[in-house]
Design an enzyme around this catalytic site. Structure first.
Site, PDB file in Angstrom:
ATOM      1  CG  ASP A 380      -1.970   1.048   1.194  1.00  0.00           C
ATOM      2  OD1 ASP A 380      -2.613   1.179   0.148  1.00  0.00           O
ATOM      3  OD2 ASP A 380      -2.161   1.746   2.207  1.00  0.00           O
ATOM      4  CG  ASP A 636      -1.974   2.074   6.459  1.00  0.00           C
ATOM      5  OD1 ASP A 636      -2.831   1.809   5.587  1.00  0.00           O
ATOM      6  OD2 ASP A 636      -1.359   3.154   6.498  1.00  0.00           O
ATOM      7  CG  ASP A 640      -4.572  -1.899   3.118  1.00  0.00           C
ATOM      8  OD1 ASP A 640      -4.795  -1.783   1.904  1.00  0.00           O
ATOM      9  OD2 ASP A 640      -4.027  -1.013   3.802  1.00  0.00           O
TER      10      ASP A 640
END
Length: 920
Positions: A380, A636, A640
């Site tokens: 990410d 985070d 996700d």
């Protein structure tokens, strides 16, 4: 609480548009601020505010140095239940009725029986054989063996259960992302209510800092809010919300006020549906457990073959049933390594403890093995590769305008209230340290009027008075809208206009968000001053870490919710490659419009994807896994969680939400990718220890199966059962310390290569069996052969087997020759202690009914050293063989035509399924 009339004026925002750089992302209050000559008492001291922001920035940097489609279908709420009057809200009776119908606003908890979870550790091929051996020992009333086998069973189960218990529940953690309380309109009054008591149709009041407790839509006309939903969608800045727009649970209102009607609660919210995606993700045994079970099955088959050989020989000789059962018990104990799960689990648990010291919390032991073999790292962007905070870059100024002048004007067009500051204002004020002239002049200006961001004109306006008493209008906002403001006042020189537009286009192509700045002095004309670009910058160590990851054989792909331009610029700065594509090309369900095989190639060759949603991340991980890659995913946020759970190794980075932490296999408390790379190296060291032990332990099982099988079948005799049990115990006790051994890490991803593992183990087992067979058969020569003046056959064989087997670990643990790597003192000490105990067994005749003289013991040591040298030479030759090296480190085979046809078929089915769902 008294009734409160509900009136709402439209707050304003800073601009964001898709066709040009988008500056302001957080919500200003819509109500115009009129600032009189005397500064409002509510305004914060500007010097103190700047110092505080810069102090916070320095503190954050110091800490860093130290250191929506869903799987489940939502329950639809009838539209007639969503017609609540915003000024009155629901009645108390209606709230009770709806709560009975739709339940509490919380995630459904899957009850977990801890006893059942513990008992699951007694299930598996190796465990079944151990349990059968325990039953057989009890039937023979061999209580010593029964106790030892049961002890090993419970040791293995205990270690595994404790580690898994610490992981916690994913649904429980997702539940924690909900707000605790909410301001709700009920019975015509404003009330505070627990968040879990919110029901569909409730009217909630939203204001600065509100954590939204449920999904809903805005019902205040002409309202404007900016909502931080980065933990859900991955967007780095707040998102504009207007009347009728949807808002999601667990997101936060950054600025603005308004009212929303609740449309979904609990499991039916966006977060709740994410939970169902997580639960639908592969949550099976894990790659390591599959490998271990596969080894156990093969060893079990070999045990059965050996037993069939022994039973045939015994029945041919009409051996009585009790000796046959004792032979069966002996072969069962040695054929399947009773301590294999315990030792390997302990090795990984020791590695997990070591990783914890490096601020990496392992929630699943199998994640260590998976991380060691990871070939693709899907990361990410926001908060992982970048700092998740805006910073200003070099400004562009028109001719005759200084950077300090542009900076001063931009800061004058900013809120003076701490709560009113958005990310852009904070970035400007913190950057004033680089513009001392602007910082010194800022406090000398008096704010007369301040107009927060206007979503129509897409700019912020402030009217100030200079120290000389001149009235100045300052604006900042979307560059082309600011330019239009100036053009409406007077024509702009062609060169200035062209240069300005070119710079704006350049910044947009490079992924920068940009702010145009202009001013008007007194009765004069508007002046265009320039453009200030801003971006969420990469972490300081990310570029170096990405390069190191590549050297370790990792391919890094970035998955982000940001725009393609921003993603490309970030990748350019980090050296990740610029093959970044819009996630729309993957299709809503990950199928896209391309044939399946082309889609798989597309994903495999891409450097990353932008504007992704949870199902896109999930699909990318799934496609890469189907291509045979071991995939790690870092993240985070709540968005996700599904892909973290789906990945072979889910990695929650520092500052991750509880949902992401719970879905992940490894949680990092240190920021940045550098901690991940350190953990990767450590995991490869741990993998090497496990691999060395498994080769060693299979060789030991094959050694005794071959030797005892031949001894029983040919000579109708066997080693004492008690001594066999002690051999098994000594082999595992000596190698428990391998968890603390000095081990190298591989410069490339490592995997369980079973052909190589079995080939080396079989050769080691044959050499060991040959050495023991020679020891046995030469005893019967006229002069005693290799062993002269022997006392007890069982004692001598016990010592020879113990020595050669214990020393084998020194060979398998090394990468080259066994002398090329010095073992840790823990491992060397453990082997030494076991050798001493085994020697005492032989000297004093413990369990062998006869003592053995010291000369014979010395001869056994010399003979065992010779066998050890043969083992070392053979292992080195195999490890240096190109064939073995290719089997271990070779790339996965290219997919054949039939595989690509299957991929095309699966992609077509996904598209049909998606179209069917959309049609319904």
């Amino acid at each position: 609480m008294s009734d409160e009339r509900i009136t709402e004026k439209p707050p304003h925002q800073q601009p964001e548009s898709e066709g040009e750089p988008v500056p302001e992302e957080e919500v200003e209050e819509e109500t115009e601020e009129e600032v009189p000559d005397e500064q409002s008492s509510e305004d914060d001291d500007i010097d103190g505010l700047i110092d505080e922001l810069q102090s916070q920035e320095a503190h954050e940097e110091a800490e860093e140095d130290d250191g929506p489609a869903a799987a489940g279908e939502a329950r639809k709420i009838p539209e007639e239940l969503l017609q609540t009057d915003p000024s009155v809200g629901l009645s108390s009776d209606e709230v009770v009725n709806r709560r009975k119908k739709y339940g509490l606003n919380q995630m459904r908890e899957e009850s977990e029986n801890l006893l059942v979870k513990f008992l699951m550790f007694f299930i598996g091929p190796i465990q079944f054989v151990m349990e059968a051996a325990a039953v057989l020992a009890a039937g023979l009333e061999d209580w010593v063996d029964f106790g030892v086998i049961c002890g090993l069973l419970f040791l293995n189960a205990g270690v595994g259960f404790i580690q898994e218990f610490q992981a916690g529940s994913i649904v429980e953690e997702l539940k924690k992302t909900l707000a605790n309380t909410a301001t709700v309109i009920r019975d015509g009054s404003v009330q505070e209510a627990p968040a879990n008591e919110i029901v569909p149709g409730d009217i909630l009041k939203l204001e600065d800092g509100t954590v939204i407790p449920a999904d809903g839509r805005l019902v205040t006309e002409e309202c404007f809010l900016q909502v931080d939903q980065s933990s859900i969608t991955g967007e780095s800045l707040a998102v504009d919300k207007h009347y009728g727009d949807e808002v999601f649970s667990s997101s936060t209102v950054k600025r603005g006020e308004g009212f929303m009607i609740v449309t979904a609660t609990g499991d039916n919210t966006f977060v709740g549906r994410a939970a169902s995606l997580v639960n639908a993700a592969a949550g099976g045994q894990g790659h390591f457990t599959e490998v271990l079970n596969g080894i156990g099955v093969i060893l079990l088959v070999l045990v059965v073959i050996t037993l069939l050989l022994i039973w045939t020989a015994c029945f041919y000789r009409t051996v009585r049933i009790v000796p046959i059962l004792r032979y069966t018990l002996g072969i069962t104990i040695v054929g399947v390594p009773v301590g294999l799960p315990a030792v390997v689990t302990t090795t990984m648990a020791g590695g997990a403890a070591y990783l914890a010291k490096k601020q990496a919390i392992v929630q699943k032991l199998s994640a260590i093995e998976s991380l060691a073999g990871v070939e693709i790292l899907c990361s990410d962007k926001t908060g992982t590769l970048t700092k998740n905070k805006l910073s200003l870059h070099e400004p562009y100024t028109v001719e005759g305008v200084s950077s300090d002048d542009l900076m001063l004007t931009a800061c004058l067009a900013a809120s003076r209230k701490k709560k009113g500051l958005d990310a852009i204002d904070k970035a400007f004020l913190k950057s004033l340290a680089q513009y001392p002239k602007a910082k010194g002049a800022l406090t000398k200006y008096k704010v007369l009027e301040f107009h927060p961001f206007d979503p129509v004109s897409k700019k912020v306006t402030a009217v100030v008075e200079s120290p000389e008493g001149e009235r100045i209008i300052c604006v900042k906002g979307a560059p082309l809208f600011v330019l239009k403001t100036v053009e409406e006042d007077h024509p702009i020189p062609e060169d200035v206009h062209e240069n300005y537009e070119n710079k704006v286009a350049e910044l947009a192509s490079r992924g920068f968000r940009a702010l145009g700045v202009a001013r008007k002095r007194g009765e004069g004309h508007w002046e265009i001053l320039g453009v200030m670009p801003c971006m969420d910058p990469p972490r300081d160590d990310t570029a170096a870490t990405v390069n190191e990851a590549k050297r370790l054989g990792l391919s890094v792909k970035m998955l982000t919710g940001d725009a393609v331009g921003i993603a490309k610029e970030t990748c350019r700065q980090l050296g990740l490659g610029t093959n970044i594509y819009d996630a729309e090309r993957l299709g809503l369900g990950g199928g896209g419009s391309m044939p399946g095989s082309e889609m798989y190639d597309f994903v495999e060759n891409a450097d990353g994807f932008a504007e992704v949603f949870p199902q896109h991340k999930f699909a990318v991980v799934d496609i890469l896994q189907q291509r045979g890659y071991l995939v790690a995913m870092t993240g985070d946020g709540v968005n996700d969680a599904p892909s973290l759970k789906k990945a072979d190794t889910g990695i929650a980075v520092e500052g991750a939400t509880d949902a992401a932490r719970s879905a992940a296999d490894i949680v990092f408390l240190a920021p940045g990718l550098s901690a991940i790379i350190d953990a990767l190296k450590t995991s490869r060291q741990i993998f090497h220890r496990m691999y060395a032990y498994v080769v060693y332990r299979i060789a030991l099982s094959l050694h005794l199966e071959i030797f005892l099988g031949l001894w029983i079948a040919i000579l109708n005799h066997s080693l004492d059962i008690d001594l066999i049990v002690f051999i098994a115990i000594f082999a595992d006790v000596a190698t428990l310390a391998i968890a603390y051994d000095n081990a190298p890490f591989s410069p490339s991803p490592v995997k369980w290569n079973l052909p190589r593992l079995w080939g080396m183990s079989i050769m080691m087992g044959i050499i060991l069996a040959a050495g023991t067979w020679i020891t046995l058969t030469t005893m019967f020569l006229p002069k005693g052969g290799i062993i002269q003046n022997f006392g007890s056959i069982d004692g001598i064989l016990f010592l020879e087997i113990s020595l050669t087997e214990n020393w084998l670990i020194f060979i398998t643990r090394a990468v080259g020759p066994f002398w090329s790597s010095i073992p840790s003192w823990q491992l060397a000490g453990a082997v030494f202690v076991v050798d001493v105990v085994a020697t005492m067994f032989t000297l004093f005749g413990w369990w062998s009914q006869n003592w053995t003289d010291i000369v014979t013991v010395v001869r056994i040591y010399i003979w065992s050293i010779g066998i050890f040298c043969c083992l070392g030479g053979a292992y080195y030759l195999m490890s240096e063989s190109e064939t073995f090296d290719r089997l271990m480190n070779g790339k996965p085979l290219k997919e054949n035509k039939s595989t690509r046809s299957v991929e095309d078929f699966l992609a077509s089915m996904r598209r049909v399924s998606t179209q069917h769902e959309k049609g319904n």
